[in-house]
Scaffold this motif. Structure first.
Motif, mmCIF file in Angstrom:
data_model
loop_
_atom_site.group_PDB
_atom_site.id
_atom_site.type_symbol
_atom_site.label_atom_id
_atom_site.label_comp_id
_atom_site.label_asym_id
_atom_site.label_seq_id
_atom_site.Cartn_x
_atom_site.Cartn_y
_atom_site.Cartn_z
ATOM 1 N N VAL A 96 -24.877 2.574 11.279
ATOM 2 C CA VAL A 96 -24.363 3.042 9.987
ATOM 3 C C VAL A 96 -24.539 4.557 9.908
ATOM 4 O O VAL A 96 -25.642 5.070 10.131
ATOM 5 N N SER A 97 -23.457 5.268 9.619
ATOM 6 C CA SER A 97 -23.543 6.725 9.485
ATOM 7 C C SER A 97 -22.354 7.226 8.671
ATOM 8 O O SER A 97 -21.205 6.947 9.041
ATOM 9 N N ARG A 98 -22.643 7.944 7.584
ATOM 10 C CA ARG A 98 -21.534 8.495 6.781
ATOM 11 C C ARG A 98 -20.632 9.365 7.659
ATOM 12 O O ARG A 98 -19.429 9.189 7.691
ATOM 13 N N SER A 99 -21.246 10.276 8.370
ATOM 14 C CA SER A 99 -20.470 11.232 9.169
ATOM 15 C C SER A 99 -19.994 10.628 10.482
ATOM 16 O O SER A 99 -18.974 11.049 11.030
ATOM 17 N N GLY A 100 -20.763 9.688 11.009
ATOM 18 C CA GLY A 100 -20.469 9.173 12.354
ATOM 19 C C GLY A 100 -20.741 10.211 13.429
ATOM 20 O O GLY A 100 -20.278 10.073 14.567
ATOM 21 N N GLU A 101 -21.496 11.256 13.062
ATOM 22 C CA GLU A 101 -21.733 12.345 14.015
ATOM 23 C C GLU A 101 -23.212 12.675 14.175
ATOM 24 O O GLU A 101 -23.555 13.647 14.844
ATOM 25 N N THR A 102 -24.089 11.932 13.544
ATOM 26 C CA THR A 102 -25.530 12.215 13.638
ATOM 27 C C THR A 102 -26.016 11.942 15.062
ATOM 28 O O THR A 102 -25.799 10.851 15.597
ATOM 29 N N THR A 103 -26.637 12.936 15.663
ATOM 30 C CA THR A 103 -26.975 12.827 17.088
ATOM 31 C C THR A 103 -27.810 11.592 17.403
ATOM 32 O O THR A 103 -27.517 10.868 18.366
ATOM 33 N N LYS A 229 -35.871 13.150 -4.215
ATOM 34 C CA LYS A 229 -36.442 14.230 -3.389
ATOM 35 C C LYS A 229 -35.379 15.254 -3.017
ATOM 36 O O LYS A 229 -35.585 16.455 -3.194
ATOM 37 N N GLU A 230 -34.257 14.769 -2.459
ATOM 38 C CA GLU A 230 -33.228 15.691 -1.947
ATOM 39 C C GLU A 230 -32.663 16.562 -3.069
ATOM 40 O O GLU A 230 -32.552 17.763 -2.923
ATOM 41 N N MET A 231 -32.296 15.929 -4.175
ATOM 42 C CA MET A 231 -31.613 16.690 -5.226
ATOM 43 C C MET A 231 -32.591 17.486 -6.069
ATOM 44 O O MET A 231 -32.331 18.635 -6.391
HETATM 45 C C1 F1P Z 1 -27.707 10.794 7.638
HETATM 46 C C2 F1P Z 1 -28.529 11.850 6.884
HETATM 47 C C3 F1P Z 1 -28.344 11.817 5.378
HETATM 48 C C4 F1P Z 1 -29.198 12.856 4.675
HETATM 49 C C5 F1P Z 1 -29.214 14.230 5.370
HETATM 50 C C6 F1P Z 1 -28.987 14.237 6.838
HETATM 51 O O1 F1P Z 1 -26.387 11.152 7.837
HETATM 52 O O2 F1P Z 1 -29.866 11.599 7.166
HETATM 53 O O3 F1P Z 1 -28.753 10.568 4.861
HETATM 54 O O4 F1P Z 1 -28.787 12.978 3.336
HETATM 55 O O5 F1P Z 1 -28.421 15.143 4.739
HETATM 56 O O6 F1P Z 1 -28.187 13.140 7.347
HETATM 57 P P1 F1P Z 1 -25.296 10.149 8.400
HETATM 58 O O7 F1P Z 1 -25.691 9.763 9.802
HETATM 59 O O8 F1P Z 1 -25.244 8.961 7.493
HETATM 60 O O9 F1P Z 1 -24.027 10.950 8.384
#
Ligand code: F1P
Length: 348
Positions: A96-103, A229-231
């Motif tokens: 699961v990843s919003r961006s689909g780009e998290t290393t 925390k973040e906001m």
């Molecule tokens: C995951 C994430 C976010 C967080 C932060 C860095 O991103 O940890 O949850 O708010 O800004 O990235 P993703 O893999 O879901 O795109």
């Protein structure tokens, strides 16, 4: 542009993201049913930050619906310690990843493909992301990606996708129709409780926020804690409901707001934790289907009549607004949280 205006819009537009995402299932499920019906012995959900917390919630629903053992891991754990987490085969990985780009998530998925070799499903907001190219199948949330760093509508929309996947895997038409009912509850929930979120956020006697949840609600409690925390850079913590008695309650004081996300099945046990915390002087905000008889100073009633495994997304909007208003009250810009990037990319 007013500080936080993007985040505010994204929180308030959430019901539309839910409708668009739910409405896209038909077109997205071709081929997916087949993958989800394979006889997996184990499912592993991975993500980072918000999407790890989403994984915590989704894995419990998966196990309850399908009877297949499921767990959630931070992507980095699976990537860096594959020998500690090798799943029983045949297995399914849900990344699961919003961006689909998290290393870390990309590396974990690559490692899984190369060293473990099971099925994989990507849940994301970006159909063109690298993660989608790496997974055997994908589910993409519609109109859900944010311009803001903090995940709000993307979180709940991807949670819905994970729940839809559970419904497909378990052939639960009844669960699907409950999920489809969720968007209708959003407008009145926000309208009714936005003023409460604002009022609590502006209460300067409160400086410590504790979010409690059990089962899938623990993942939601963690996510609400992260928003705070973040906001708003406020000290905030999340615990399993009954765990709060085992040490953490020593930090409870009249400066603490305890926020309980109550289940239906363990409601009495959870309520007794809230009652104890009130006796210690904390202020209590309870979120539940109905607040009748709950020991709380303030309450958010969902009144959806939906199953406790279906109504999850309804717990979050008011808590996202709490974090948003707290940030604005402190003179911060929730659109630009301190020290954070929307995507964590590690050097090669
Ligand atoms: C995951 C994430 C976010 C967080 C932060 C860095 O991103 O940890 O949850 O708010 O800004 O990235 P993703 O893999 O879901 O795109």
């Amino acid at each position: 542009m007013r500080p936080g205006s993007r985040t505010c819009r994204e929180i308030l537009d959430q019901g539309e993201s839910w409708s668009a995402t739910l409405g896209s299932l038909e077109e997205q499920s071709t081929g997916l049913r087949q993958l989800l019906h394979r006889p997996h012995r184990e499912a592993t959900f991975i993500g980072c930050g918000s999407t790890y917390f989403l994984s915590l919630a989704a894995s419990t629903i998966w196990q309850a619906m399908t009877g297949v053992s499921a767990r959630a891991l931070p992507s980095s754990e699976l990537w860096l310690f594959p020998e500690l987490y090798r799943p029983a085969q045949p297995s399914l990985l849900v990344a699961v990843s919003r961006s689909g780009e998290t290393t870390e998530t990309l590396r974990a998925l690559e490692m899984y493909r190369q060293q473990i070799g099971g099925d994989s499903l990507a849940i994301t907001c970006d159909p063109a992301s690298e993660m989608v190219g790496l997974a055997s199948s994908r589910l993409v949330a519609r109109n859900a990606a944010e311009e803001s760093v903090a995940q709000t509508r993307s979180f709940t929309s991807m949670l819905l996708l994970a729940q839809l996947a559970c419904a497909l895997a378990a052939d639960r038409e009844d669960y699907l129709s409950q999920l489809n009912a969720l968007p209708a509850f959003f407008p009145s929930l926000v309208k009714t409780y936005e003023p409460l979120a604002r009022r609590l956020a502006r209460d300067e006697r409160l400086e410590h926020f504790v979010f409690l949840g059990s089962g899938p609600r623990y993942g939601l409690a963690c996510e609400a804690m992260l928003k705070m925390k973040e906001m708003s850079l406020s000290p905030s913590e999340a615990f399993h409901f009954l765990e709060f008695r085992h040490g953490p309650k020593s930090t409870a004081s009249k400066r603490t707001l305890v926020i309980g996300l109550l289940s239906e099945s363990a409601r009495d046990h959870e309520a007794s934790v809230l009652s104890e915390m009130r006796q210690l002087g904390t202020k209590v905000l309870a979120l539940a289907e109905s607040a009748e008889g709950l020991p709380a100073d303030e309450a958010i009633e969902l009144r959806s009549g939906l199953d406790e495994q279906a109504n999850l997304a309804l717990f979050l909007p008011a808590l996202q607004l709490l974090a948003y208003h707290r940030a604005v009250h402190k003179g911060l810009d929730p659109d630009r949280p301190a020290n954070l990037d929307a995507v964590v990319r590690l050097p090669a």
